[in-house]
Scaffold this motif. Structure first.
Motif, short mmCIF file in Angstrom:
data_model
loop_
_atom_site.label_atom_id
_atom_site.label_comp_id
_atom_site.label_asym_id
_atom_site.label_seq_id
_atom_site.Cartn_x
_atom_site.Cartn_y
_atom_site.Cartn_z
N LEU A 170 25.27 49.10 53.40
CA LEU A 170 25.97 49.43 52.21
C LEU A 170 27.25 49.52 52.26
CD1 LEU A 170 23.49 52.52 50.96
CD2 LEU A 170 23.46 50.17 50.35
N VAL A 226 24.52 50.11 46.51
CA VAL A 226 25.81 51.23 46.73
C VAL A 226 25.41 52.50 46.33
CG1 VAL A 226 27.35 49.37 46.34
CG2 VAL A 226 26.65 50.51 44.32
N VAL A 278 29.59 45.91 44.58
CA VAL A 278 28.86 45.27 45.79
C VAL A 278 30.07 44.55 46.52
CG1 VAL A 278 26.62 45.73 44.96
CG2 VAL A 278 27.90 43.69 44.42
#
Length: 556
Positions: free
Chosen positions: A367, A106, A237
């Motif tokens: 991401l 991230v 995440v």
């Protein structure tokens, strides 16, 4: 009535030998990931693996020494003793490794305060349990140094462990993440479940492998799984990644426990820091024994006899080795380790895993962008603020529950009680009971309470009896109701209690050795197989026959 306390040991031995399949990297120009099919040429030791988070572990060690606070100098000294003794710090190291690996997904450049606090909480919970275990097991050494209770006494050791549990719960609530709070709360519950399962399956040769793995999950893998998942949650995440990290921690913990159980048969007493085969000697059947029992009927006979004959334990250990129990347990450990490695496939290549020369094709990781939106509307900000307020309220409530549960698990002890002296309250063939260790310390015991007490004749022997008179009470009793109806009277002196078994005909108690010093009491029984044992009254014969027991208060 003799109590056999179940040893609760959470200090583990970790093998530094690399498994056959190790982590390697693979590559293209896309995001690097793990290649599960390649192997590193050189083995990975714990020292090499944890070197990448050495600075994080150093900071953690410093924080652990100061987290108790200078306002508690005695507890500070006790904490310094256990933290200063070192240890592998495997659990916080895993938190740091997973935190840094998932943080890269991230775009986080460094660990957050919550990542570091989680590692400290995990190690505090683990270490506090070790302090209490040493008290219960009467262990003299821990990590090569004298245990806390050996240096400072049992009272300080219990308080030091309790304080660390309370501190970890307080820090846990301040993380303000209800999902992590639930995770750690479940771990504490699992600790208790694992101990109860182990106590109820001693010397049980019909124990299934699935039951063994479930017990191992409760006692070992649950904390490791919560550590790795919690680290991923704080990195922000996707849920799919956090679940993979949970599976990684769970399977790694199971493999870790199986290896630990194998070492109990393959390592010497000097290497283990405890007698070889100690689990088997206590009736705790592990993976090597379960597998060996499938091929060797004689092993079942020896175990069910509870090693009553001289040399039977050594014979059982040899049978486990000869019948393939060790080899099949190694296969099980490798199977769980492979599953753990497979769960790491979602992570990108980084310095926090063994690096490879090639990247795996066709594997990319996108991401998540929701955490980095620059154009949040005021409405979304307001909604987020209200959400955090709600989480904070629930966190306070959960923290209270965690503290209560911690007290239940770590201020109590489980015992297997065998013998006829407490019939009909406790069964002849053995009952599992729970005893709490606070009431007698704050002088909250009274007549009718069932207690765990050290024998005044043999202090190493633990008994279960009922208090029938306190200090200052006058007791009229029959020394031996099976032979004589002649009664005697005694006034219980200060600092003493009068204890007896519920079955007067088969109990050796205060009628034989007199009032017992209050200090020999170690706990108050409050649960037996789910029933409140202490509410069962002392059997009395109302017709005034020779079995009657008279207690008169002569307090001023």
């Amino acid at each position: 009535m003799v109590c056999c306390r179940q040893n609760i040991t959470r200090s583990r031995v970790f093998s530094t030998k690399a498994p056959e399949a190790l982590l390697t990297g693979v590559g293209q120009s896309t995001a690097p990931v793990l290649d599960l099919k390649k192997e590193l040429r050189s083995p990975i030791s714990l020292a090499n693996l944890f070197e990448t988070v050495a600075d994080d572990l150093q900071t953690l060690n410093q924080n652990l020494r100061s987290i108790v606070g200078a306002e508690n100098p005695v507890l500070m000294s006790a904490a310094e003793q256990i933290f200063g003794a070192g240890g592998k710090r495997m659990r916080p190291a895993l938190v740091f490794l997973v935190s840094r690996a998932t943080a890269e997904l991230v775009g986080l450049k460094d660990l957050t305060t919550k990542h570091r606090r989680l590692a400290e909480i995990i190690e505090m919970i683990h270490t506090a349990s070790l302090i209490h275990d040493d008290v219960l097991d009467e262990s003299d050494m821990r990590r090569g140094k004298e245990t806390v209770h050996q240096l400072y006494g049992t009272r300080v050791a219990v308080l030091a462990g309790d304080f660390m549990f309370a501190q970890s719960s307080w820090y846990l609530a301040n993380l303000e993440n209800i999902e992590v709070i639930k995770l750690i709360s479940q771990v504490i519950k699992d600790f208790a479940s694992g101990e109860i399962k182990q106590a109820s399956s001693l010397f049980d040769c019909d124990l299934e492998l699935e039951e063994y793995l479930l017990k191992s999950y409760f006692k070992t893998a649950s904390l490791i799984a919560a550590s790795t998942k919690g680290a991923a949650i704080f990195s922000g995440v996707d849920r799919s990644v956090t679940e993979e990290m949970y599976e990684f921690g769970k399977n790694l913990g199971l493999s870790f426990q199986v290896v630990d159980d194998i070492l109990d048969f393959t390592q010497s007493a000097e290497q283990l820091g405890k007698p070889a085969g100690s689990d088997l000697a206590k009736g705790n059947l592990t993976a090597p024994v379960i597998f060996a029992l499938e091929n060797e009927p004689k092993l079942r006979e020896i175990i069910e006899s509870e090693f009553c004959e001289t040399g039977s334990l050594d014979e059982a250990i040899e049978l486990v080795k000869k019948c393939g129990g060790i080899e099949r347990a190694q296969e099980l450990a490798k199977e769980k380790a492979d599953l753990a490695i497979k769960s790491l496939q979602c992570l990108p290549q980084s310095m926090f895993r063994p690096a490879g020369r090639r990247q795996r094709r066709g594997c990319r990781f996108e991401l998540p962008t929701s955490h980095f939106s620059v154009f949040e509307t005021k409405k979304r900000r307001r909604k987020k603020k209200m959400q955090w307020i709600s989480i904070a309220k629930e966190a306070i409530s959960r923290a209270s529950s965690v503290v209560k549960f911690l007290c239940l698990v770590h201020v109590t002890g489980s015992y297997v009680v065998m013998g006829p002296s407490m019939l009909p309250t406790l069964n002849l063939t053995g009952d599992i009971v729970l005893a709490e260790h606070l009431s007698h310390r704050i002088e909250r015991l009274g007549s009718g309470d069932v207690v765990v007490v050290r024998s005044p004749l043999e202090p190493r022997k633990i008994l279960t009896k009922r208090i029938v008179a306190m200090e200052g009470d006058k007791v009229t009793f029959l020394p031996d109701p099976s032979r004589s109806y002649t009664s005697r009277s005694v006034v219980v002196p200060k600092g003493h209690v009068w204890i007896q078994g519920d079955n007067m005909y088969a109990s050796t108690d205060s009628r034989h050795y007199g009032p017992v010093p209050y200090g020999l009491i170690t706990g108050k029984v409050f649960l037996r197989d789910g029933c409140v044992a202490c509410r069962v009254q002392v059997p009395m014969v109302e017709d005034g026959s020779c079995l009657s027991l008279e207690v008169r208060s002569v307090r001023s």
